[in-house]
Design an enzyme around this catalytic site. Structure first.
Site, PDB file in Angstrom:
ATOM      1  N   HIS A 146     -47.814  73.831 124.024  1.00 46.60           N
ATOM      2  CA  HIS A 146     -47.404  73.169 125.261  1.00 46.60           C
ATOM      3  C   HIS A 146     -47.775  74.002 126.487  1.00 46.60           C
ATOM      4  O   HIS A 146     -48.302  73.476 127.475  1.00 46.60           O
ATOM      5  CB  HIS A 146     -45.895  72.928 125.235  1.00 46.60           C
ATOM      6  CG  HIS A 146     -45.373  72.231 126.453  1.00 46.60           C
ATOM      7  ND1 HIS A 146     -44.992  72.908 127.599  1.00 46.60           N
ATOM      8  CD2 HIS A 146     -45.179  70.911 126.708  1.00 46.60           C
ATOM      9  CE1 HIS A 146     -44.577  72.044 128.499  1.00 46.60           C
ATOM     10  NE2 HIS A 146     -44.676  70.826 127.994  1.00 46.60           N
ATOM     11  N   ASN A 199     -54.555  75.106 122.941  1.00 43.81           N
ATOM     12  CA  ASN A 199     -55.196  75.750 121.790  1.00 43.81           C
ATOM     13  C   ASN A 199     -56.108  76.855 122.313  1.00 43.81           C
ATOM     14  O   ASN A 199     -57.203  76.586 122.806  1.00 43.81           O
ATOM     15  CB  ASN A 199     -55.988  74.716 120.990  1.00 43.81           C
ATOM     16  CG  ASN A 199     -56.670  75.310 119.766  1.00 43.81           C
ATOM     17  OD1 ASN A 199     -56.698  76.525 119.583  1.00 43.81           O
ATOM     18  ND2 ASN A 199     -57.231  74.458 118.924  1.00 43.81           N
ATOM     19  N   CYS A 221     -61.252  79.342 114.528  1.00 41.32           N
ATOM     20  CA  CYS A 221     -59.935  79.710 115.045  1.00 41.32           C
ATOM     21  C   CYS A 221     -59.186  80.696 114.158  1.00 41.32           C
ATOM     22  O   CYS A 221     -58.182  81.263 114.592  1.00 41.32           O
ATOM     23  CB  CYS A 221     -59.086  78.453 115.241  1.00 41.32           C
ATOM     24  SG  CYS A 221     -59.799  77.267 116.422  1.00 41.32           S
ATOM     25  N   HIS A 234     -61.552  80.833 101.587  1.00 40.32           N
ATOM     26  CA  HIS A 234     -62.774  80.208 102.113  1.00 40.32           C
ATOM     27  C   HIS A 234     -63.165  79.034 101.221  1.00 40.32           C
ATOM     28  O   HIS A 234     -63.381  79.197 100.027  1.00 40.32           O
ATOM     29  CB  HIS A 234     -63.908  81.238 102.152  1.00 40.32           C
ATOM     30  CG  HIS A 234     -64.959  80.936 103.173  1.00 40.32           C
ATOM     31  ND1 HIS A 234     -65.620  79.723 103.233  1.00 40.32           N
ATOM     32  CD2 HIS A 234     -65.459  81.695 104.188  1.00 40.32           C
ATOM     33  CE1 HIS A 234     -66.482  79.753 104.229  1.00 40.32           C
ATOM     34  NE2 HIS A 234     -66.408  80.936 104.828  1.00 40.32           N
ATOM     35  N   HIS A 241     -39.991  84.639 110.532  1.00 39.90           N
ATOM     36  CA  HIS A 241     -40.671  83.985 111.653  1.00 39.90           C
ATOM     37  C   HIS A 241     -42.038  83.476 111.196  1.00 39.90           C
ATOM     38  O   HIS A 241     -42.702  84.117 110.371  1.00 39.90           O
ATOM     39  CB  HIS A 241     -40.842  84.961 112.823  1.00 39.90           C
ATOM     40  CG  HIS A 241     -39.574  85.616 113.246  1.00 39.90           C
ATOM     41  ND1 HIS A 241     -38.597  84.974 113.962  1.00 39.90           N
ATOM     42  CD2 HIS A 241     -39.093  86.872 113.020  1.00 39.90           C
ATOM     43  CE1 HIS A 241     -37.586  85.796 114.179  1.00 39.90           C
ATOM     44  NE2 HIS A 241     -37.860  86.962 113.609  1.00 39.90           N
ATOM     45  N   HIS A 277     -51.012  78.639 113.672  1.00 42.14           N
ATOM     46  CA  HIS A 277     -52.059  78.411 114.678  1.00 42.14           C
ATOM     47  C   HIS A 277     -51.827  77.111 115.433  1.00 42.14           C
ATOM     48  O   HIS A 277     -51.706  76.042 114.829  1.00 42.14           O
ATOM     49  CB  HIS A 277     -53.428  78.387 113.995  1.00 42.14           C
ATOM     50  CG  HIS A 277     -54.525  77.858 114.866  1.00 42.14           C
ATOM     51  ND1 HIS A 277     -54.773  78.329 116.129  1.00 42.14           N
ATOM     52  CD2 HIS A 277     -55.447  76.863 114.649  1.00 42.14           C
ATOM     53  CE1 HIS A 277     -55.792  77.674 116.647  1.00 42.14           C
ATOM     54  NE2 HIS A 277     -56.218  76.786 115.774  1.00 42.14           N
TER      55      HIS A 277
END
Length: 512
Positions: A440, A444, A244, A323, A407, A411
């Site tokens: 909502h 995802n 993702c 990572h 802002h 994710h």
């Protein structure tokens, strides 16, 4: 008698209440004072150089005002006698300026981006989701109950989307259906992007596509080259299996390519494919992705042309990648594998949140010095020194990232992810609103979720010139990646924004 007793009791209660309120009042005023002390400290440290230079400049100006004409003539004569020195210094300055201009990193501008909005007939309500899962005959009653509970607690709404193949009974997760989903998402986002920016596909010099779980041959990037007839020397890349957070990785790769190939455009396409990656087994750790992942994708247009600054929305400031794959637990916490029955799915470890927290800590340790004001960096450093020197049992100082960013696009991996970051970074509900509302409304959508969140902020009219945006994403491997953007103007939503017809309904209350 009873009346007097009652009056005495009221007076006693009133007296004790006033005493308690007096006790509380100093605490409240103290917290207010501390707040303003911190704000004053932050302002002082942020403008320290200016405040120090002002007296020096005043002294120089005063001295200059008292110089006589004779003094100025003597200074000019001295410079004439040292002409070679002046020429040498000027040449060195000119050479240094030229080298700096030639070697400095090229500015990367984001002209616009587009998020795919699936058609309404692909909407999946909770009841429909469970009903279709029951009809497949693959799930045990306990698995169906588990998925129902996950849906209710997930933070997803009733208007998310699943691909066409998953609406069929029985589902048809074929290669052809997966290609159809990929084409609808990628081409839908790109058509809108090209229409809004009026950039011709032939002008695209760099193409980066990321999709973790679906990697056909020819590749997804080749499908785009074929569809839009991109030029033969286009630099195309196809990133697979990176989870993702691959959207930020794709931006980083495009940025590096734009540093080398001057005066061109780069397109980044971030998506995921659900059709061939639905889990039809009964392992609960593998059932969670079924409940969370939904159809979505985004296309982003980047440029390194200085002339595009005037019409660009944002400028890329930083990309920081972390990572943790060297650690075995981190490596296996999001893992695609077969269950005991031989059915393939993505398993989510119970240690996922702890590992994500560790990756986040490493990422912000690198990002912090790049974005935080000096006041916060000093507080963090002093706390670290005190802890090391005196072995004090004190909590590490958590920098206030609200001073660095206006802002936050976290994710939308799930409700727990957003809750954890809101708590750890000490954010306000407003700062995580875009992430919660994206989860909502669209679920995802993997690597593209951070772009739906940015589109939400634009649709709300909150993006002002000079505002800084922090996009942060987590992915398998395990990775935590950040991108920082600065708004170059007051940003309005582009035509056909995914929030165009529903932004007035948001924010909505998420039931716990």
């Amino acid at each position: 008698m009873s009346s007097n007793t009652k009056t005495d009791t009221e007076e006693t209660t009133s007296s004790s209440t006033s005493k308690e309120s007096k006790k509380r009042l100093p605490d409240f005023s103290q917290s207010v004072k501390l707040k303003y002390v911190k704000l004053g400290y932050h302002y002082l440290m942020s403008h320290l150089v200016t405040l120090c230079l002002l007296p020096l400049m005043s002294v120089i100006l005063i001295q200059a005002s008292h110089m006589k004409a004779q003094d100025i003539q003597e200074l000019w004569a001295h410079l004439q006698y040292n002409l070679l020195s002046v020429i040498a210094i000027s040449a060195i300055f000119a050479l240094g300026s030229t080298l700096y201009i030639m070697t400095r990193p090229t500015s990367i501008y984001l002209l616009d981006f587009s998020c795919y909005r699936p058609p309404n007939h692909l909407t999946v309500h909770f009841q429909k989701f469970i009903h279709h899962s029951t009809l497949t005959g693959d799930f045990l009653p306990s698995s169906l109950d588990f998925q129902r509970k996950i849906l209710l607690r997930s933070g997803l709404g009733e208007e998310t989307y699943l691909p066409e193949a998953m609406h069929s009974i029985p589902p048809r997760p074929s290669m052809a259906a997966a290609r159809e989903e990929a084409e609808q998402v990628m081409f839908g986002a790109l058509d809108n992007l090209f229409a809004n920016t009026r950039v011709k596909p032939k002008d695209i010099g760099i193409l980066v596509v990321n999709c973790s779980l679906f990697n056909p041959t020819p590749s997804l990037s080749a499908m785009i080259v074929n569809k839009y007839k991109l030029r033969g020397n286009v630099k195309s890349f196809n990133l697979g299996g990176m989870g993702c957070s691959a959207g930020v990785i794709a931006i980083d790769l495009a940025k590096d390519m734009l540093q080398v190939h001057r005066n061109t455009y780069a397109v980044v396409v971030s998506t995921e494919n659900i059709t061939q990656n639905w889990y039809f087994g009964n392992n609960k750790a593998m059932l969670i992705p079924n409940c969370l992942f939904r159809v979505g994708g985004a296309a982003i247009l980047l440029s390194n042309k200085s002339s595009d600054k005037r019409r660009a929305k944002y400028k890329l400031l930083h990309v920081v990648r972390t990572h943790k794959g060297a650690d075995d637990k981190a490596f296996r916490c999001v893992y695609q594998e077969q269950d005991d029955a031989g059915k393939t799915g993505v398993s989510l470890s119970k240690d996922l949140m702890a590992i994500a927290g560790g990756a986040l800590k490493t990422n912000i340790t690198t990002l912090g010095p790049l974005v935080l004001p000096i006041s916060e960096q000093l507080l963090f450093f002093l706390t670290l020194v005190v802890k090391k020197l005196f072995n004090a049992k004190m909590k590490p100082y958590i920098p206030d990232f609200k001073l660095a960013f206006d802002h936050f696009c976290i994710h939308a991996g799930g409700r727990a992810v957003i809750d954890e970051l809101e708590k750890n970074l000490q954010l306000l509900p407003l700062h995580v609103e875009a992430s919660r509302m994206t989860l909502h409304r669209f679920g995802n959508t993997s690597s593209s979720s951070i772009w739906y969140e940015l589109a939400y902020t634009e649709a709300k009219g909150r993006m002002k010139k000079g505002n800084r945006v922090w996009q942060i994403a987590f992915g398998s491997g395990f990775k935590c990646n950040s991108a920082v953007w600065e708004a170059l103007r007051h940003v309005n939503p582009s035509p056909k924004s995914p929030w165009e017809d529903c932004i007035h309904k948001y924010p909505v209350e998420i039931i716990a």
